[in-house]
Design an enzyme around this catalytic site. Structure first.
Site, PDB file in Angstrom:
ATOM      1  N   LYS A 107     -59.327   4.843   6.909  1.00 41.83           N
ATOM      2  CA  LYS A 107     -57.870   4.855   6.925  1.00 41.83           C
ATOM      3  C   LYS A 107     -57.288   6.071   6.224  1.00 41.83           C
ATOM      4  CE  LYS A 107     -57.366  -0.081   7.532  1.00 41.83           C
ATOM      5  NZ  LYS A 107     -58.709  -0.655   7.283  1.00 41.83           N
TER       6      LYS A 107
HETATM    7  C1  LIG Z   1     -59.137  -1.509   8.267  1.00 40.04           C
HETATM    8  C2  LIG Z   1     -60.604  -1.630   8.362  1.00 40.04           C
HETATM    9  C3  LIG Z   1     -61.227  -2.083   9.538  1.00 40.04           C
HETATM   10  C4  LIG Z   1     -60.439  -2.551  10.728  1.00 40.04           C
HETATM   11  O1  LIG Z   1     -59.721  -1.527  11.351  1.00 40.04           O
HETATM   12  P1  LIG Z   1     -58.531  -1.862  12.344  1.00 40.04           P
HETATM   13  O2  LIG Z   1     -58.000  -0.566  12.773  1.00 40.04           O
HETATM   14  O3  LIG Z   1     -57.536  -2.681  11.576  1.00 40.04           O
HETATM   15  O4  LIG Z   1     -59.119  -2.666  13.461  1.00 40.04           O
HETATM   16  C5  LIG Z   1     -62.602  -2.086   9.584  1.00 40.04           C
HETATM   17  N1  LIG Z   1     -63.349  -1.722   8.516  1.00 40.04           N
HETATM   18  C6  LIG Z   1     -62.781  -1.299   7.368  1.00 40.04           C
HETATM   19  C7  LIG Z   1     -63.659  -0.936   6.229  1.00 40.04           C
HETATM   20  C8  LIG Z   1     -61.401  -1.226   7.257  1.00 40.04           C
HETATM   21  O5  LIG Z   1     -60.857  -0.808   6.120  1.00 40.04           O
END
Ligand SMILES: *Cc1c(COP(=O)(O)O)cnc(C)c1O
Length: 429
Positions: A107
């Site tokens: 993210k």
């Molecule tokens: C946010 C997250 C996900 C899921 O991603 P999305 O885009 O919400 O489907 C998977 N793994 C980790 C470690 C995350 O932080």
């Protein structure tokens, strides 16, 4: 470029309005009006392009003349200074490591991008922007890190009490300054619901400028398409067809992949890999979408019972279950399954995966076909889930320096219930 709402009941808007609103007034999610293909020359030079160079080409197409090229180049360069290695476990199984950013989760890419874009879009205005973000663990820290000390922007992070790991909580609650952490006595879905209610609340929106940095925000999720391009660039000439296994919760990451494919990236198909919060795999199997309360698992960033970006997925496949299920296969694992694949990948490849990445690995182990090469995303650094990983693998995990610094800081969070009015009064104070 104009951006429409997936509910089609709000007017089309500019990039600035889409980014500053987050959610459309009709409760839909914004999408670019056209997603055209990148030129053949782009794909020819893809193996030589850096992440910021990829970001520039993709955002030029998705933003058109909403932002001038020089600014766009600067934003991409500044936001995307992150290594994204593609590691080969063997010739058909690869891992895209998305955890080399400042908060050790994928993210960071979207979090850093949206912070810089929003700062640019609001420069010179004298009203403060309030970013509201619900987090199941990783979004909050990536958003906090991206926006920390950005002038004129306040960030409020809502996280579910007792449902994020210790390191994650330290990363959410120790920034201070323009970052406020709010511990909600409920689940991630409750946090998400409070945030969505706030965006639709008339009084709040009259008094404050509110926006979101979750993957409901266009500027958070679109940059996540960049690393799909980067992965295929690094793969080079592979005679087999490419499958991407994406560990998913709110489905921003996977949706960004579908957009990359629409722009011409040769991905044959996707695997929507979840924990037991499997409403999307269930939809892919059965054609019915039944959101429900989330269940707590060891892959907590995917504990989402009503994934926001499903609306975008439906939109991209024009509401056709047949078309969506032809390109995306569902896969789910319970906690026992996740632990057993964490052990297997460690035993077979000496690779330490976090619980989310392990779901992607399991998906490829079970669903990859003879003529395919599989790439799964390692979405977070395993040390973010230290207890689970150490317990499953019986090893001691080294915590990276950039995470260690959070551990000695003091937690500072406000406690609120799931009652929306309580949150509203808090904001208005
Ligand atoms: C946010 C997250 C996900 C899921 O991603 P999305 O885009 O919400 O489907 C998977 N793994 C980790 C470690 C995350 O932080």
């Amino acid at each position: 470029m104009r951006y429409y709402s997936t509910n089609l009941k709000s007017p089309e808007v500019s990039l600035k309005e889409a980014v500053l609103r987050g959610l459309a007034p009709d409760n839909g999610l914004y999408m670019p009006k056209y997603i055209s293909q990148l030129p053949v020359e782009f794909f020819k030079k893809l193996p030589d392009l850096s992440l910021p160079e990829i970001g520039l080409e993709v955002t030029k197409l998705l933003f058109e003349d909403e932002i001038d090229d020089n600014t766009l180049r600067e934003i991409n360069q500044d936001a995307l200074n992150i290594e994204i290695p593609l590691i080969s476990l063997n010739d058909r199984l690869k891992v895209l490591e998305l955890f080399h950013g400042p908060t050790c989760a994928f993210k960071d890419v979207g979090g850093r991008f949206i912070a810089r874009l929003m700062a640019h879009l609001t420069r010179g205005e004298n009203k403060e922007i309030n970013v509201l973000t619900a987090t199941s663990g990783d979004t909050g820290s990536a958003v906090a890190s991206g926006f920390y000390n950005v002038e004129g922007i306040n960030v409020f992070i809502l996280y579910p009490k007792g449902k994020v790991s210790h390191i994650q909580e330290q990363q959410l609650t120790t920034y201070g300054g323009n970052i406020t952490a709010i511990e909600i006595d409920g689940t991630f879905d409750d946090c998400q619901k409070i945030v969505k209610t706030a965006f639709l609340d008339k009084e709040l929106n009259e008094k404050l400028t509110l926006t979101s940095a979750n993957s409901i925000n266009l500027a958070r999720f679109l940059p996540q398409s960049f690393y799909y391009f980067s992965a295929l660039g690094k793969l080079g000439n592979d005679p087999r067809e490419v499958v991407m296994a994406v560990p998913s919760g709110n489905f921003g990451n996977l949706t960004a992949g579908i957009i990359a494919k629409k722009m011409g990236l040769p991905i044959k198909r996707f695997i929507a890999a979840t924990n037991v919060n499997d409403v999307v795999p269930e939809y892919l199997d059965e054609g019915a979408f039944n959101p429900r309360p989330s269940i707590k698992t060891i892959a907590n960033a995917m504990d989402v019972g009503n994934p926001s970006n499903f609306a975008r997925m439906l939109d991209l496949f024009e509401n056709s279950h047949e078309e969506m299920s032809a390109e995306i296969e569902g896969y789910r694992l319970n906690d026992e399954g996740i632990k057993s694949y964490m052990k297997e990948i460690y035993a077979n490849f000496n690779y330490v995966a976090d619980p989310h990445g392990a779901v992607g690995y399991g998906a490829l182990k079970e669903l990859l076909k003879e003529n395919e090469t599989g790439i799964f995303f390692e979405t977070a650094h395993p040390a973010k889930f230290k207890d689970v990983v150490e317990d499953a693998l019986k090893i001691d995990l080294e915590i990276p320096e950039r995470l260690k610094v959070f551990l000695n800081k003091e937690k500072n969070a406000h406690n609120l219930s799931t009652n929306f009015n309580e949150f509203k009064s808090f904001l208005l104070d």
